[in-house]
Design a protein around this motif. Structure first.
Motif, PDB file in Angstrom:
ATOM      1  N   VAL A  86      48.779  43.984  44.813  1.00 55.07           N
ATOM      2  CA  VAL A  86      47.383  43.773  44.467  1.00 55.07           C
ATOM      3  C   VAL A  86      46.562  44.906  45.100  1.00 55.07           C
ATOM      4  N   SER A  87      46.845  45.125  46.251  1.00 53.03           N
ATOM      5  CA  SER A  87      46.068  46.356  47.019  1.00 53.03           C
ATOM      6  C   SER A  87      46.418  47.619  46.772  1.00 53.03           C
ATOM      7  N   GLY A  88      47.453  47.597  45.770  1.00 59.36           N
ATOM      8  CA  GLY A  88      47.646  49.149  45.345  1.00 59.36           C
ATOM      9  C   GLY A  88      47.094  49.433  43.927  1.00 59.36           C
ATOM     10  N   MET A  89      46.294  48.117  43.517  1.00 62.97           N
ATOM     11  CA  MET A  89      45.790  48.468  42.119  1.00 62.97           C
ATOM     12  C   MET A  89      44.611  49.251  42.290  1.00 62.97           C
ATOM     13  N   GLN A  90      43.896  49.731  40.972  1.00 63.23           N
ATOM     14  CA  GLN A  90      42.691  50.376  41.335  1.00 63.23           C
ATOM     15  C   GLN A  90      41.807  50.070  40.031  1.00 63.23           C
ATOM     16  N   PRO A  91      41.050  48.869  40.367  1.00 62.65           N
ATOM     17  CA  PRO A  91      40.385  48.180  39.225  1.00 62.65           C
ATOM     18  C   PRO A  91      39.149  49.139  38.925  1.00 62.65           C
ATOM     19  N   ASN A  92      38.780  49.145  37.490  1.00 62.43           N
ATOM     20  CA  ASN A  92      37.878  50.077  37.231  1.00 62.43           C
ATOM     21  C   ASN A  92      37.160  49.599  35.682  1.00 62.43           C
ATOM     22  N   ASP A  93      36.235  50.089  35.320  1.00 59.58           N
ATOM     23  CA  ASP A  93      35.417  49.580  34.026  1.00 59.58           C
ATOM     24  C   ASP A  93      36.264  49.536  32.793  1.00 59.58           C
ATOM     25  N   ASN A  94      37.548  49.839  32.846  1.00 62.35           N
ATOM     26  CA  ASN A  94      38.144  49.868  31.771  1.00 62.35           C
ATOM     27  C   ASN A  94      38.732  48.455  31.664  1.00 62.35           C
ATOM     28  N   TRP A  95      39.117  47.719  32.695  1.00 61.16           N
ATOM     29  CA  TRP A  95      39.398  46.273  33.058  1.00 61.16           C
ATOM     30  C   TRP A  95      38.211  45.475  32.301  1.00 61.16           C
ATOM     31  N   SER A  96      39.079  44.266  31.652  1.00 62.00           N
ATOM     32  CA  SER A  96      37.998  43.318  31.077  1.00 62.00           C
ATOM     33  C   SER A  96      37.516  42.545  32.124  1.00 62.00           C
ATOM     34  N   VAL A  97      36.253  41.760  31.743  1.00 57.61           N
ATOM     35  CA  VAL A  97      35.755  40.912  32.813  1.00 57.61           C
ATOM     36  C   VAL A  97      36.777  39.646  33.152  1.00 57.61           C
ATOM     37  N   GLN A  98      37.399  39.408  31.859  1.00 56.80           N
ATOM     38  CA  GLN A  98      38.503  38.371  32.511  1.00 56.80           C
ATOM     39  C   GLN A  98      39.446  38.664  33.458  1.00 56.80           C
ATOM     40  N   GLU A  99      39.852  40.024  33.202  1.00 50.91           N
ATOM     41  CA  GLU A  99      40.913  40.357  34.324  1.00 50.91           C
ATOM     42  C   GLU A  99      40.413  40.520  35.522  1.00 50.91           C
ATOM     43  N   LEU A 100      39.232  41.237  35.537  1.00 49.28           N
ATOM     44  CA  LEU A 100      38.643  41.337  36.930  1.00 49.28           C
ATOM     45  C   LEU A 100      38.208  40.149  37.637  1.00 49.28           C
ATOM     46  N   LEU A 101      37.858  39.218  37.130  1.00 47.79           N
ATOM     47  CA  LEU A 101      37.591  37.677  37.460  1.00 47.79           C
ATOM     48  C   LEU A 101      38.943  37.159  38.310  1.00 47.79           C
ATOM     49  N   ALA A 102      40.002  37.026  37.385  1.00 47.10           N
ATOM     50  CA  ALA A 102      41.110  36.734  37.888  1.00 47.10           C
ATOM     51  C   ALA A 102      41.733  37.730  39.062  1.00 47.10           C
ATOM     52  N   PHE A 103      41.604  38.716  38.912  1.00 43.20           N
ATOM     53  CA  PHE A 103      41.917  39.638  40.078  1.00 43.20           C
ATOM     54  C   PHE A 103      41.370  39.655  41.431  1.00 43.20           C
ATOM     55  N   TYR A 104      40.001  39.512  41.284  1.00 46.09           N
ATOM     56  CA  TYR A 104      39.219  39.341  42.641  1.00 46.09           C
ATOM     57  C   TYR A 104      39.320  37.978  43.321  1.00 46.09           C
ATOM     58  N   ILE A 105      39.453  36.945  42.322  1.00 52.00           N
ATOM     59  CA  ILE A 105      39.683  35.363  42.696  1.00 52.00           C
ATOM     60  C   ILE A 105      40.967  35.439  43.474  1.00 52.00           C
ATOM     61  N   ASN A 106      42.013  35.714  42.884  1.00 55.44           N
ATOM     62  CA  ASN A 106      43.376  35.758  43.591  1.00 55.44           C
ATOM     63  C   ASN A 106      43.516  36.733  44.752  1.00 55.44           C
ATOM     64  N   LEU A 107      42.724  37.863  44.831  1.00 56.53           N
ATOM     65  CA  LEU A 107      42.806  38.756  46.032  1.00 56.53           C
ATOM     66  C   LEU A 107      42.112  37.969  47.008  1.00 56.53           C
ATOM     67  N   TYR A 108      40.949  37.482  46.889  1.00 62.47           N
ATOM     68  CA  TYR A 108      40.347  36.839  47.879  1.00 62.47           C
ATOM     69  C   TYR A 108      41.070  35.406  48.465  1.00 62.47           C
ATOM     70  N   ASN A 109      41.802  34.787  47.634  1.00 59.18           N
ATOM     71  CA  ASN A 109      42.557  33.548  48.242  1.00 59.18           C
ATOM     72  C   ASN A 109      43.884  33.997  48.640  1.00 59.18           C
ATOM     73  N   ALA A 110      44.303  34.779  48.243  1.00 56.92           N
ATOM     74  CA  ALA A 110      45.473  35.355  48.752  1.00 56.92           C
ATOM     75  C   ALA A 110      45.549  36.125  50.277  1.00 56.92           C
ATOM     76  N   TYR A 111      44.446  36.887  50.505  1.00 57.49           N
ATOM     77  CA  TYR A 111      44.197  37.473  51.558  1.00 57.49           C
ATOM     78  C   TYR A 111      43.586  36.276  52.690  1.00 57.49           C
ATOM     79  N   THR A 112      42.892  35.289  52.065  1.00 56.08           N
ATOM     80  CA  THR A 112      42.368  34.366  53.007  1.00 56.08           C
ATOM     81  C   THR A 112      43.701  33.537  53.544  1.00 56.08           C
ATOM     82  N   VAL A 113      44.444  33.323  52.715  1.00 59.20           N
ATOM     83  CA  VAL A 113      45.759  32.307  53.247  1.00 59.20           C
ATOM     84  C   VAL A 113      46.328  33.115  53.981  1.00 59.20           C
TER      85      VAL A 113
END
Length: 264
Positions: free
Chosen positions: A90-117
């Motif tokens: 996931v850290s190798g991904m590069q989110p941008n404005d072509n990602w949907s709001v759905q994809e961005l929400l899921a991505f950053y929630i998972n990113l936050y939770n995984a790095y917290t764990v």
């Protein structure tokens, strides 16, 4: 040098013990895309240039997180390799404005939770995430050519997306936090997952709700302004649709002490 106003905000956030200790890295998006969530969010993978595969994180959650959201950090520490592979992915991904709001929400929630764990696993055994220096303010999450703090992801990205339900999806590894869902968030299920997380938390023992009296999690105090969207004039307006009890607009509100002990 941090301006006095920013320093005051940072100091205040420490004093209230919020899971978003607001350092300088937590106040802006640090170049990450932040799309506004529509009032009627739908779950879909159809409108994004990228569909991120969170299957390995989903497998980890199903293996090490039980139905109540408690985490088997001890076992995960002994089997950290799969988590590290997911974090690298996931850290190798590069989110941008072509990602949907759905994809961005899921991505950053998972990113936050995984790095917290992973932060807990790295420091395990530990009694509380608050015992880890700079847990929310140190830049530990490489993403898109930058390195963000956990507070940066929450405050600089997710909170800017106008979706208050994220507060019940991200998890700060503590007893009083909303539970860590034992499945990965995905664009194809994001609205239903956010609704589930919100409804379960509001109706859990972490809040005490009656028609005329509320004793609420401090999360509703710390992020009070986030719930005043889509015509909501108060926290009660936000909560009411998720409860079986119709809460009076004149109900009294008190906030409960937060238990920062580890959710294991």
């Amino acid at each position: 040098m941090i301006p006095k106003s920013l320093l005051l905000l940072f100091t205040t956030s420490i004093l209230i013990g919020s899971c978003t200790l607001l350092g300088a890295a937590g106040l802006t998006s640090q170049g990450q895309p932040t799309k506004t969530t529509p009032h009627q969010l739908t779950s879909t993978t159809a409108n994004s240039v990228v569909n991120v595969d969170h299957a390995s994180w989903d497998k980890i959650l199903k293996t090490y997180v039980d139905a109540t959201g408690d985490v088997d950090y001890k076992s995960l520490k002994d089997n950290r390799e799969e988590l590290q592979k997911y974090l690298k992915y996931v850290s190798g991904m590069q989110p941008n404005d072509n990602w949907s709001v759905q994809e961005l929400l899921a991505f950053y929630i998972n990113l936050y939770n995984a790095y917290t764990v992973d932060l807990i696993v790295e420091n395990y055994p530990v009694k509380s995430i608050k015992d880890i220096s700079g847990a929310w303010t140190k830049a530990i999450v490489p993403i898109g050519g930058r390195t963000l703090s956990l507070g940066g992801i929450e405050n600089g990205v997710l909170r800017k997306m106008n979706e208050p339900r994220i507060h019940f999806a991200i998890n700060c590894s503590s007893v009083s936090c909303p539970k860590l869902l034992n499945e990965a968030y995905t664009a194809g299920k994001i609205n239903e997952q956010l609704d589930k997380a919100t409804r379960e938390f509001i109706n859990s023992e972490k809040n005490q709700i009656s028609e005329n009296s509320l004793k609420l999690s401090s999360i509703f105090d710390w992020y009070k302004s986030d719930y005043l969207i889509n015509g909501n004039e108060s926290v009660i307006d936000f909560i009411n649709p998720y409860t079986d009890i119709k809460i009076s607009k004149n109900a009294t509100i008190d906030y409960l002490d937060y238990n920062w002990n580890l959710n294991e």
